[in-house]
Design a protein around this motif. Structure first.
Motif, PDB file in Angstrom:
ATOM      1  N   CYS A 139       0.834  -1.206   0.000  1.00  0.00           N
ATOM      2  CA  CYS A 139       0.000   0.000   0.000  1.00  0.00           C
ATOM      3  C   CYS A 139       0.872   1.261   0.000  1.00  0.00           C
ATOM      4  CB  CYS A 139      -0.930   0.000   1.213  1.00  0.00           C
ATOM      5  SG  CYS A 139      -1.910   1.523   1.317  1.00  0.00           S
ATOM      6  N   LEU A 140       0.744   2.047  -1.046  1.00  0.00           N
ATOM      7  CA  LEU A 140       1.577   3.246  -1.213  1.00  0.00           C
ATOM      8  C   LEU A 140       1.251   4.303  -0.163  1.00  0.00           C
ATOM      9  CD1 LEU A 140       1.232   3.421  -5.098  1.00  0.00           C
ATOM     10  CD2 LEU A 140       3.129   2.461  -3.782  1.00  0.00           C
ATOM     11  N   GLY A 141       0.022   4.313   0.299  1.00  0.00           N
ATOM     12  CA  GLY A 141      -0.379   5.313   1.295  1.00  0.00           C
ATOM     13  C   GLY A 141      -0.221   4.838   2.728  1.00  0.00           C
ATOM     14  N   LEU A 175      -1.775   2.706   4.469  1.00  0.00           N
ATOM     15  CA  LEU A 175      -3.072   2.745   5.163  1.00  0.00           C
ATOM     16  C   LEU A 175      -3.241   1.534   6.088  1.00  0.00           C
ATOM     17  CD1 LEU A 175      -5.486   3.749   2.247  1.00  0.00           C
ATOM     18  CD2 LEU A 175      -4.233   5.219   3.842  1.00  0.00           C
ATOM     19  N   PRO A 201      -7.908   9.047   1.406  1.00  0.00           N
ATOM     20  CA  PRO A 201      -6.603   8.416   1.622  1.00  0.00           C
ATOM     21  C   PRO A 201      -6.005   7.766   0.380  1.00  0.00           C
ATOM     22  CG  PRO A 201      -8.333   7.256   2.846  1.00  0.00           C
ATOM     23  CD  PRO A 201      -8.956   8.462   2.249  1.00  0.00           C
ATOM     24  N   CYS A 202      -6.832   7.429  -0.606  1.00  0.00           N
ATOM     25  CA  CYS A 202      -6.287   6.827  -1.827  1.00  0.00           C
ATOM     26  C   CYS A 202      -6.107   7.865  -2.934  1.00  0.00           C
ATOM     27  CB  CYS A 202      -7.222   5.724  -2.329  1.00  0.00           C
ATOM     28  SG  CYS A 202      -7.325   4.317  -1.222  1.00  0.00           S
ATOM     29  N   CYS A 252      -2.924   8.120  -5.394  1.00  0.00           N
ATOM     30  CA  CYS A 252      -2.422   6.925  -6.085  1.00  0.00           C
ATOM     31  C   CYS A 252      -2.943   6.855  -7.515  1.00  0.00           C
ATOM     32  CB  CYS A 252      -2.854   5.666  -5.355  1.00  0.00           C
ATOM     33  SG  CYS A 252      -1.984   5.465  -3.811  1.00  0.00           S
ATOM     34  N   CYS A 274      -3.786   1.002  -8.106  1.00  0.00           N
ATOM     35  CA  CYS A 274      -3.609   0.432  -6.767  1.00  0.00           C
ATOM     36  C   CYS A 274      -2.880  -0.919  -6.872  1.00  0.00           C
ATOM     37  CB  CYS A 274      -4.966   0.232  -6.101  1.00  0.00           C
ATOM     38  SG  CYS A 274      -4.819  -0.539  -4.476  1.00  0.00           S
ATOM     39  N   PRO A 275      -1.692  -1.036  -6.246  1.00  0.00           N
ATOM     40  CA  PRO A 275      -0.949  -2.298  -6.350  1.00  0.00           C
ATOM     41  C   PRO A 275      -1.369  -3.351  -5.310  1.00  0.00           C
ATOM     42  CG  PRO A 275       0.356  -0.667  -5.185  1.00  0.00           C
ATOM     43  CD  PRO A 275      -0.950   0.006  -5.513  1.00  0.00           C
ATOM     44  N   ARG A 307      -9.222  -0.677  -2.888  1.00  0.00           N
ATOM     45  CA  ARG A 307      -9.393   0.755  -3.150  1.00  0.00           C
ATOM     46  C   ARG A 307     -10.878   1.134  -3.142  1.00  0.00           C
ATOM     47  NH1 ARG A 307      -6.233   3.876  -7.828  1.00  0.00           N
ATOM     48  NH2 ARG A 307      -6.480   5.951  -6.974  1.00  0.00           N
TER      49      ARG A 307
END
Ligand code: SF4
Ligand code: SF4
Length: 203
Positions: free
Chosen positions: A129-131, A133, A167-168, A171, A174-175, A185
């Protein structure tokens, strides 16, 4: 965690998720066997595995079968399935009277293979998760809101998490791939809307 509880020699009881939908249920089974052998009481929770197979709630999980599945393990001393209606209470009481899992009930737990609502807490989604979360908590809030229809609990959890509004939002693709097949997502976006709803509209 269960093994650590045994080794600590401090605890009397283990309260653990335990259901047929967990990819790692054999591992849980082994750990609670060791804990029971060491004299700890075992309480199973999340036995109903998110209540529905599908997000649209057209296909309920077989509640009796799911509860029997957990209780057939003789190392499970009790379970805490929630109920909000008398019908649900009756279902649980029926299991007390007869907890033998029939062949039909076993089959009902095998199909259909849909994502449902139960997050097994495997944390596979966290690193990709890039964020950064707290996805398992967000999925728990999603389950409270949509499967349990307990939007107050869902919102309270969201408020605790104190995330940004979208929060997404930053991006591209979404990976994140969820072990239970959730569209992460989409679910994050869906549940975050609940945070802004005034409490008096949540009843
Ligand atoms: S879209 Fe959302 S869930 Fe996916 S990587 Fe980005 S922040 Fe994480
Ligand atoms: S990968 Fe899916 S099941 Fe596992 S913790 Fe993340 S959301 Fe839950």
């Amino acid at each position: 965690m269960i093994r650590a509880a045994v080794e600590a020699k401090l605890y009397d009881v283990v309260l653990t998720s335990y259901n047929f939908k967990q990819d790692h249920h054999l591992e849980v089974q082994k750990a609670i066997g060791e804990a029971a052998q060491a004299g700890l009481g075992i309480v199973a929770m999340k036995t109903q595995a998110g209540v529905y197979w599908d997000k649209e709630k057209t296909t309920p999980i077989n509640m009796k079968a799911a509860l029997k599945w957990a209780l057939r393990d003789t190392n499970v001393h009790t379970a805490i399935p929630g109920f909000t209606t008398l019908d649900q209470l009756q279902t649980d009481l029926d299991v007390l009277r007869d907890s033998n899992l029939t062949d039909d009930e076993k089959r009902s737990l095998e199909a259909p293979k849909l994502a449902g609502f139960f997050c097994q807490g495997c944390d596979q989604c966290l690193d990709p998760c890039l964020g950064r979360l707290p996805i398992p908590e967000l999925m728990r809030s999603f389950m409270y809101a949509h499967a349990y229809r307990n939007r107050e609990a869902a919102q309270a959890l969201l408020l605790e998490l104190a995330l940004p509004e979208s929060p997404c939002g930053d991006c591209g693709e979404c990976p994140v791939r969820c072990a239970q097949g959730f569209d992460i997502r989409q679910r994050v976006r869906d549940i975050m809307r609940l945070r802004a709803v005034p409490r008096e509209f949540l009843i």
